[in-house]
Design a protein around this motif. Structure first.
Motif, short mmCIF file in Angstrom:
data_model
loop_
_atom_site.label_atom_id
_atom_site.label_comp_id
_atom_site.label_asym_id
_atom_site.label_seq_id
_atom_site.Cartn_x
_atom_site.Cartn_y
_atom_site.Cartn_z
N UNK A 8 0.83 -1.20 0.00
CA UNK A 8 0.00 0.00 0.00
C UNK A 8 0.86 1.25 0.00
N UNK A 9 0.34 2.32 -0.61
CA UNK A 9 1.05 3.60 -0.68
C UNK A 9 0.57 4.48 0.47
N UNK A 10 1.43 4.68 1.46
CA UNK A 10 1.06 5.52 2.59
C UNK A 10 2.29 6.20 3.16
N UNK A 11 2.09 7.16 4.04
CA UNK A 11 3.18 7.99 4.57
C UNK A 11 4.11 7.21 5.50
N UNK A 12 3.57 6.31 6.31
CA UNK A 12 4.39 5.56 7.27
C UNK A 12 3.99 4.10 7.28
N UNK A 13 4.97 3.26 7.60
CA UNK A 13 4.75 1.82 7.67
C UNK A 13 5.17 1.33 9.05
N UNK A 14 4.51 0.30 9.52
CA UNK A 14 4.79 -0.29 10.82
C UNK A 14 5.79 -1.44 10.63
N UNK A 15 6.72 -1.56 11.57
CA UNK A 15 7.68 -2.67 11.51
C UNK A 15 6.92 -3.99 11.41
N UNK A 16 7.35 -4.84 10.48
CA UNK A 16 6.71 -6.12 10.27
C UNK A 16 5.63 -6.10 9.20
N UNK A 17 5.29 -4.91 8.72
CA UNK A 17 4.27 -4.78 7.67
C UNK A 17 4.83 -5.25 6.33
N UNK A 18 3.99 -5.96 5.56
CA UNK A 18 4.39 -6.43 4.24
C UNK A 18 3.97 -5.40 3.20
N UNK A 48 8.36 -8.11 -3.12
CA UNK A 48 7.64 -8.08 -1.85
C UNK A 48 8.64 -8.12 -0.71
N UNK A 49 8.42 -7.25 0.28
CA UNK A 49 9.32 -7.21 1.42
C UNK A 49 8.56 -6.92 2.70
N UNK A 50 9.21 -7.23 3.82
CA UNK A 50 8.67 -6.93 5.14
C UNK A 50 9.47 -5.76 5.69
N UNK A 51 8.78 -4.72 6.11
CA UNK A 51 9.44 -3.53 6.63
C UNK A 51 10.07 -3.86 7.98
N UNK A 52 11.38 -3.62 8.11
CA UNK A 52 12.09 -3.85 9.36
C UNK A 52 12.63 -2.55 9.95
N UNK A 53 12.93 -1.59 9.07
CA UNK A 53 13.49 -0.30 9.49
C UNK A 53 13.28 0.69 8.34
N UNK A 54 13.64 1.95 8.57
CA UNK A 54 13.57 2.95 7.49
C UNK A 54 14.46 2.48 6.35
N UNK A 55 13.90 2.41 5.17
CA UNK A 55 14.62 1.86 4.02
C UNK A 55 14.31 2.70 2.79
N UNK A 75 15.30 5.40 -11.16
CA UNK A 75 13.97 5.97 -11.10
C UNK A 75 13.85 6.62 -9.74
N UNK A 76 12.66 7.04 -9.41
CA UNK A 76 12.46 7.63 -8.10
C UNK A 76 12.67 6.58 -7.02
N UNK A 77 13.17 6.99 -5.90
CA UNK A 77 13.33 6.10 -4.76
C UNK A 77 12.11 6.20 -3.89
N UNK A 78 11.83 5.14 -3.18
CA UNK A 78 10.69 5.11 -2.26
C UNK A 78 11.20 4.83 -0.86
N UNK A 79 10.80 5.65 0.08
CA UNK A 79 11.17 5.47 1.48
C UNK A 79 10.09 4.68 2.19
#
Length: 80
Positions: A8-18, A48-55, A75-79
């Protein structure tokens, strides 16, 4: 070059979120890989990845130019 989208495209992600990163090359270009801090993490357009830290995830593309040397562009980077 191309376009990178995060689902999903959103401003912040929670650790462990896919999340799913999707790269789409524009006409005349092709997708090369996804990189994090300069290191290749996937060569598939959908990653597909699991968010573990700011990346910062970067989609890399190259020009399709027969008979010429390959030119690499980011291309553009995504944080995450």
């Amino acid at each position: 070059m191309g376009e990178a989208k995060i689902d999903p495209d959103k401003a912040e992600y929670v650790k462990g979120e896919k999340v799913k990163a999707i790269a789409t090359a524009k006409e005349g270009y092709e997708f090369v890989n996804w990189t994090v801090a300069g290191q290749e993490v996937s060569t598939k357009t959908t990653y597909e990845l699991t968010v573990e830290k700011n990346t910062e995830l970067t989609a890399n593309f190259k020009a399709k130019a027969p008979g010429r040397r390959e030119v690499y562009s980011n291309s553009e980077s995504k944080r995450l």
